[in-house]
Enzyme design. Structure first.
Site, PDB file in Angstrom:
ATOM      1  N   ASP A   1      39.365  38.428  36.023  1.00 49.56           N
ATOM      2  CA  ASP A   1      40.723  38.767  36.515  1.00 49.56           C
ATOM      3  C   ASP A   1      41.692  38.779  37.476  1.00 49.56           C
ATOM      4  OD1 ASP A   1      43.044  39.967  34.935  1.00 49.56           O
ATOM      5  OD2 ASP A   1      42.976  41.524  36.311  1.00 49.56           O
TER       6      ASP A   1
ATOM      7  N   GLU B   1      42.059  33.981  32.187  1.00 50.75           N
ATOM      8  CA  GLU B   1      43.356  34.242  31.004  1.00 50.75           C
ATOM      9  C   GLU B   1      44.224  32.897  31.534  1.00 50.75           C
ATOM     10  OE1 GLU B   1      45.398  37.800  29.584  1.00 50.75           O
ATOM     11  OE2 GLU B   1      44.637  37.968  31.626  1.00 50.75           O
TER      12      GLU B   1
ATOM     13  N   ASP C   1      41.156  46.468  35.621  1.00 50.84           N
ATOM     14  CA  ASP C   1      40.774  45.626  36.163  1.00 50.84           C
ATOM     15  C   ASP C   1      40.294  44.660  35.469  1.00 50.84           C
ATOM     16  OD1 ASP C   1      43.826  45.044  36.787  1.00 50.84           O
ATOM     17  OD2 ASP C   1      43.231  45.745  39.154  1.00 50.84           O
TER      18      ASP C   1
END
Ligand code: ZN
Length: 400
Positions: free
Chosen positions: A184, A263, A345
């Site tokens: 992340d 992502e 996170d």
């Protein structure tokens, strides 16, 4: 396999002038092509292809004779680059921006690039009389394909040289749960893994960024010449330190993990606010992801992307319940479904990993592992209308 090398070059004053002409012309043609494409699209829903635009160059040169002084392949490449930016936009990237006139800049040379290792000179089109002095701090391994000449706002010149190593990229490793991490990319910390490892920007980079912020504020109040120079120097310093950090971290992560799940960056762009630290993180994220991607190719590792629609932060990684109330400021939260206390996170990184793996292993039994990284994470299919080549031209939008 392609590899890029970057070298400092030392042009003479007349060579500097010619480089400036090339940068200016490439920017002019890029912007004009973008404007033409926009105007034609808004006016008659015509989508000009790269080829349609390149075909107009001879006419444009009649209007703007100074374009004849520069390498014609460089301005053709400027159009191709604008087209690539458009294609990326259709894949979910940002809308192509007009290139602003700044104190730095760059231009592409798609072919006919040579390096004389005996005299340490870079030989490029329109610079035939004399090569440009180049500092070959490491040997070029492979066949030279193209180059980009750039100048920094502090007046340093560089050549990025792209070579074909004439070797195949290694076969991709197979994907399994144990050797996979989710990553992340954050605002508070730079990156967090699904194993709970946190990578923050190093102290020296944060300090340089603080100084940059300070000088930026000073400059916006009193636009002094010395402050401007200092600002350019600091920008360069931060950029170098940041790049160094991103290289080290991407190499480490690629060495330690066979598969990295990420992502798609558009997710991050949605929460963007316009302060300096944010702008720097944004730039870092995309550079970092491209470093991970090419290093993964070198080492036969996989990069898996999940799309915009998976709410990685708001989903409980234990029971799957969605926490709709979660806000950006909430660093920790307790799941209403199973009672697990989450670090925002780390939970997101765990979800990124499981979403990406689920996508790979569910339903579609894809046998060819090599295809996987390109199959996942595509946001929208490239939905470009077919070019018809009517209406609108460079000369229509030419600034008078
Ligand atoms: Zn839960």
């Amino acid at each position: 396999m392609f590899k890029a090398y970057k070298y400092r070059i030392y042009p003479t004053n007349s060579q500097k002038e010619l480089i400036a002409k090339h940068i200016g012309s490439a920017r002019f043609v890029y912007n004009l092509a973008l404007e033409t494409k926009n105007t034609a699209y808004l006016g008659s829903k015509t989508n000009f292809s790269c080829f349609d635009l390149i075909k107009q160059l001879p006419d444009l040169k009649k209007e703007c004779p100074w374009l004849k002084e520069v390498n014609s392949q460089s301005i053709q490449q400027a159009i191709i680059n604008m087209d690539i930016a458009f294609k990326q936009f259709f894949k979910g990237g940002g809308f192509p921006k007009f290139k602003r006139k700044t104190s730095g800049g760059s231009y592409p040379i798609p072919q006919n690039v040579m390096v004389d290792t005996n005299t340490s000179e870079l030989i490029i089109p329109k610079f035939k009389k004399k090569g440009i002095k180049i500092n070959l701090h490491r040997e070029i391994m492979g066949e030279i394909k193209s180059a980009t000449i750039s100048v920094t706002p502090t007046g340093k010149y560089f050549a990025s040289i792209l070579v074909d190593t004439n070797t195949d990229a290694p076969t991709k490793a197979s994907i399994n749960e144990q050797t996979t991490i989710g990553l992340d990319l954050g605002i508070k910390d730079f990156a967090i893994t699904s194993d709970g490892e946190v990578f923050d920007n190093p102290k020296h980079l944060r300090e340089a960024m603080d100084r940059l912020k300070f000088v930026q504020r000073k400059y916006s109040k009193h636009k002094g010449k010395r402050t401007k120079k200092r600002l350019a120097q600091l920008h360069e310093k931060v950029a170098n330190k940041r790049k160094d950090f991103l290289h080290k971290l991407s190499t480490q992560l690629i060495r330690e993990n066979q598969t990295i799940c990420l992502e798609t960056l558009a997710v991050k762009n949605m929460v963007k606010n316009h302060n300096l630290a944010q702008a720097i993180s944004d730039a870092s994220w995309s550079t970092f992801v491209s470093m991970l991607e090419y290093k993964a190719d070198w080492h036969g590792n996989n990069i898996l992307r999940i799309g915009t629609f998976a709410p990685s932060s708001k989903t409980c990684s234990c029971c799957g319940k969605l926490n709709k109330e979660l806000e950006l400021k909430d660093r920790e939260w307790t799941c209403g479904g199973c009672g697990t206390v989450h670090d925002r996170d780390i939970n997101a990184a765990v979800n990124i990993k499981s979403f990406a793996l689920k996508k790979i292993f569910s339903g579609t039994e894809r046998k060819n592992q090599e295809e996987l990284p390109t199959l996942v994470g595509v946001l929208t299919p490239e939905a470009q209308p077919i070019a018809s080549g009517v209406g609108g031209s460079f000369t229509d939008v030419l600034p008078s």
